[in-house]
Enzyme design. Structure first.
Site, PDB file in Angstrom:
ATOM      1  N   GLU A 185       0.983  -1.168  -0.026  1.00 21.95           N
ATOM      2  CA  GLU A 185      -0.127  -0.021   0.059  1.00 21.95           C
ATOM      3  C   GLU A 185       0.811   1.294  -0.108  1.00 21.95           C
ATOM      4  O   GLU A 185       0.536   2.188  -0.701  1.00 21.95           O
ATOM      5  CB  GLU A 185      -0.892  -0.131   1.290  1.00 21.95           C
ATOM      6  CG  GLU A 185      -2.069  -1.194   1.294  1.00 21.95           C
ATOM      7  CD  GLU A 185      -1.237  -2.315   2.109  1.00 21.95           C
ATOM      8  OE1 GLU A 185      -2.056  -3.039   2.917  1.00 21.95           O
ATOM      9  OE2 GLU A 185      -0.002  -2.842   2.127  1.00 21.95           O
ATOM     10  N   SER A 220      17.981 -43.919  -7.801  1.00 16.00           N
ATOM     11  CA  SER A 220      16.682 -43.192  -7.885  1.00 16.00           C
ATOM     12  C   SER A 220      17.266 -41.891  -9.169  1.00 16.00           C
ATOM     13  O   SER A 220      16.488 -40.858  -9.142  1.00 16.00           O
ATOM     14  CB  SER A 220      16.186 -42.348  -7.027  1.00 16.00           C
ATOM     15  OG  SER A 220      17.006 -41.747  -6.134  1.00 16.00           O
TER      16      SER A 220
END
Length: 348
Positions: free
Chosen positions: A46, A162
């Protein structure tokens, strides 16, 4: 309001644990000022938008995705700046759940003669700050469970290999996902097997490791870099004292727990200002997260590969459910293709 939300997202990964906020000043149907909260401790949205609008803010309407603050923190109250600028109306998407604001900002604006409207794109505004809302409403962080798996549902081969399931493009996408989270959490198995560094594309999230027996060695990347990237290891009170001291001497923050209760771990982390966690653990860690009802969102990378193997690891292990009718069903599901991989994302 959509523009305010768009601006708010520019603060992603830079303002936490503060909320991401954007503001748009409109007068006579024209945008005369815009702003967003760009960094923690910096000017609020703001104030920035009003500064750009200058004298044109008088009589204007300000659109903001969160109730303006009304207290003095690292910056002055936004409510005072709005009243002083002479704005006519503030349209805020949602009320701020933080205990020191929560409706007081709206009350201060009304006392200052500013009209207040709320509820515009409220759901979208909550989703722009999932960790902020989750913590201030429940005391827990917003948790995203992520894994990469093959087409037959494996996260590693039967030997434990992996690297790599997903493509290089998917891994780049993941690094950008990490940028949106304050912390990455893994189990000791992942830390020992993969020796990950756990960094984002442009960020260095807090690293959290669940390691009951303090098994992560001193030459692990997460330990060697603990002084340059905050690292937390949660251990059992039964963990060998010398291993715990070695971690602490290396700069690791150690959380000691009598029982390795994930809810307690997450509460401790959230109180330390970490409100968004990306869980990249193995199957047992993911099972613990789901069994405790702690996951808010799931992100899954599916690669067009088949590896097979009865002993190959799956993404969510544990005991599992007995009835399909009890399965966790995701909503708001999105599907995105990255080269030949597919990313599926959904919320609880």
């Amino acid at each position: 309001m959509r523009r305010a939300l768009e601006l708010a997202r520019r603060g992603e990964g830079r303002v936490e644990p503060n909320p991401r906020v954007g503001a748009v000043v409109v007068r006579g149907g024209r945008v005369v000022g815009e702003g967003w909260h760009a960094r923690y401790g910096g000017a609020h949205a703001e104030a920035t938008a009003l500064g750009k609008a200058g004298a044109r803010a008088r009589g204007a309407t300000v659109y903001v995705n969160l109730e303006p603050c009304c207290h003095t923190g690292k910056t002055p109250p936004c409510t005072e700046a709005l009243v002083r600028a002479g704005v006519k109306e503030v349209v805020a998407a949602v009320r701020d759940p933080h205990g020191i604001v929560n409706g007081r900002g709206f009350a201060a604006l009304r006392r200052g003669g500013v009209r207040v409207r709320t509820g515009v794109l409220a759901q979208e505004a909550r989703r722009a700050n999932p960790g902020f809302f989750k913590f201030h409403e429940t005391g827990l962080p917003y948790v995203v469970a992520k894994w990469a798996m093959t087409l037959d549902g494996k996260i590693a081969t039967h030997t434990g290999d992996s690297r790599w399931i997903s493509s290089e493009a998917s891994r780049a996408w993941l690094h950008r996902l990490r940028d949106a989270h304050q912390a990455i959490l893994v189990g000791s198995g992942t830390a020992l097997r993969d020796d990950p560094i756990m960094r984002g594309h442009r960020s260095r999230p807090v690293r959290v490791i669940l390691d009951s027996w303090a098994r992560v060695p001193g030459d692990a990347k997460v330990v060697k870099t603990a002084r340059e990237q905050r690292t937390i290891v949660a251990v059992s009170t039964s963990a060998p004292a010398e291993r715990v001291r070695a971690l602490q001497r290396a700069g690791v923050e150690v959380i000691k727990l009598e029982v390795m209760d994930l809810r307690v771990v997450f509460e401790e982390i959230a109180r330390a200002g970490i409100h968004t966690i990306l869980v990249e653990g193995g199957g047992e860690v993911h099972a613990s997260v789901f069994e405790a009802g702690l996951a808010d969102e799931v992100v899954v990378f599916v690669a067009p590969k088949v590896v097979g193997g009865r002993g190959a690891k799956t993404p969510v292990e544990g005991t599992g459910l007995g009835r399909m009718a009890d399965a966790l069903r995701l909503s708001e599901v999105t599907v995105e293709r990255i080269e030949d991989d597919v990313v599926i994302r959904g919320r609880r």
